[in-house]
Design a protein around this motif. Structure first.
Motif, PDB file in Angstrom:
ATOM      1  N   TRP A 148      25.763  68.963  21.163  1.00  0.00           N
ATOM      2  CA  TRP A 148      25.691  68.173  20.247  1.00  0.00           C
ATOM      3  C   TRP A 148      26.250  68.999  19.178  1.00  0.00           C
ATOM      4  O   TRP A 148      27.353  69.929  19.293  1.00  0.00           O
ATOM      5  N   ASP A 162      22.461  67.960  14.857  1.00  0.00           N
ATOM      6  CA  ASP A 162      23.070  66.660  14.712  1.00  0.00           C
ATOM      7  C   ASP A 162      24.282  66.383  16.195  1.00  0.00           C
ATOM      8  O   ASP A 162      24.743  67.578  16.547  1.00  0.00           O
ATOM      9  N   ASN A 163      24.772  65.227  15.522  1.00  0.00           N
ATOM     10  CA  ASN A 163      25.552  64.751  16.737  1.00  0.00           C
ATOM     11  C   ASN A 163      24.930  64.969  17.733  1.00  0.00           C
ATOM     12  O   ASN A 163      25.928  64.748  18.175  1.00  0.00           O
ATOM     13  N   LYS A 169      17.090  72.919  14.166  1.00  0.00           N
ATOM     14  CA  LYS A 169      17.213  74.001  14.056  1.00  0.00           C
ATOM     15  C   LYS A 169      15.831  74.441  13.786  1.00  0.00           C
ATOM     16  O   LYS A 169      16.351  75.779  13.114  1.00  0.00           O
ATOM     17  N   ASP A 172      26.676  72.201  15.893  1.00  0.00           N
ATOM     18  CA  ASP A 172      25.466  72.865  14.740  1.00  0.00           C
ATOM     19  C   ASP A 172      26.885  74.030  14.241  1.00  0.00           C
ATOM     20  O   ASP A 172      27.350  74.525  13.665  1.00  0.00           O
TER      21      ASP A 172
END
Length: 258
Positions: free
Chosen positions: A188, A172-173, A28, A190
């Motif tokens: 992933w 994330d993830n 990020k 976002d």
């Protein structure tokens, strides 16, 4: 590292953002730095420029209610043809109506449209996905090993996006898979929450497939965007589920020579 997102979203980048590219990002923090840089670039030029993802509102300007573009107001979407038709054939039923679009047109309203960028993969492009009254987007982009090396100034892609070693937060993830043939697939999510500006992109899933020869395939699976003029409201979820996105990225039809 600031240019990593372009590896995954170059298609989107060529038309109004920097893939996924547009296209995607390793972390990020890198994405935030990229957006700040592209916001300045977008306000400086009216034509589409690689790396320009949005044109921010002028400070102090009154907010304008979003308007639906003429594209979304048509009673029926045309049957998918060309690349859109071929992509539709690879998607599960019920995903929605797929139409190839240009982010230069629907985001930046460029006129005339810039020349079509060179395509490495047979289905490279930007696609609107319409369902349940909303509009999301898929972008597909392939970069061969030579282009990847040039983009990274001779460097190598990060070995593990889910566990960066440069101190930046992981996506994330994030799930990384090592597949047969020395392929590596990373997917992933976002939330795309990067502050003010227009358009504001909705949450998305992103995927990157690295091949043994250094080729990168990036796919963005976006719920859409909000701006003064839009094709339609955000989808409630990305056009493809994570499992469906994984299946699409692994289709050989997305790669050159297939």
């Amino acid at each position: 590292m600031n240019d990593v997102r372009e590896l995954l979203g170059r298609a989107a980048a060529d038309a109004g953002r920097p893939v996924i590219s547009t296209e995607a990002v390793y972390a990020k923090a890198a994405r935030v730095r990229w957006r700040r840089r592209t916001a300045v670039s977008a306000t400086a030029v009216c034509a589409v420029a690689a790396g320009a993802f949005l044109v921010p509102r002028l400070t102090g300007s009154a907010p304008v209610a979003p308007q639906t573009s003429s594209v979304a107001s048509s009673a029926e979407s045309p049957a998918a043809t060309g690349r859109a038709g071929r992509l539709t054939a690879l998607l599960p039923k019920g995903v929605g109506t797929v139409e190839e679009v240009s982010f230069a047109d629907i985001i930046k309203h460029a006129s005339p449209l810039p020349p079509e960028p060179p395509r490495t993969g047979p289905l490279d492009g930007q696609y609107a996905v319409r369902r349940d009254g909303g509009v999301g987007y898929l972008t597909v982009d392939v970069m061969d090993a030579k282009a990847v090396k040039k983009k990274l100034n001779g460097g190598k892609p990060v070995a593990d996006l889910c566990h960066p070693t440069n101190g930046e937060p992981a996506p994330d993830n994030c799930v990384r898979e090592e597949l047969s043939g020395s392929r590596v697939l990373t997917i992933w999510s976002d939330d795309m929450d990067y502050g003010d500006g227009t358009p504001q992109w909705g949450p998305e899933l992103a995927a990157r497939l690295t091949l043994a020869d250094g080729t990168l395939l990036g796919v963005r699976d976006s719920t859409g965007f909000e701006a003064d003029v839009v094709q339609g409201p955000l989808l409630k979820t990305p056009p493809l589920t994570r499992a469906q996105l994984r299946a699409l990225v692994l289709r050989p039809e997305l790669l050159p020579g297939k």
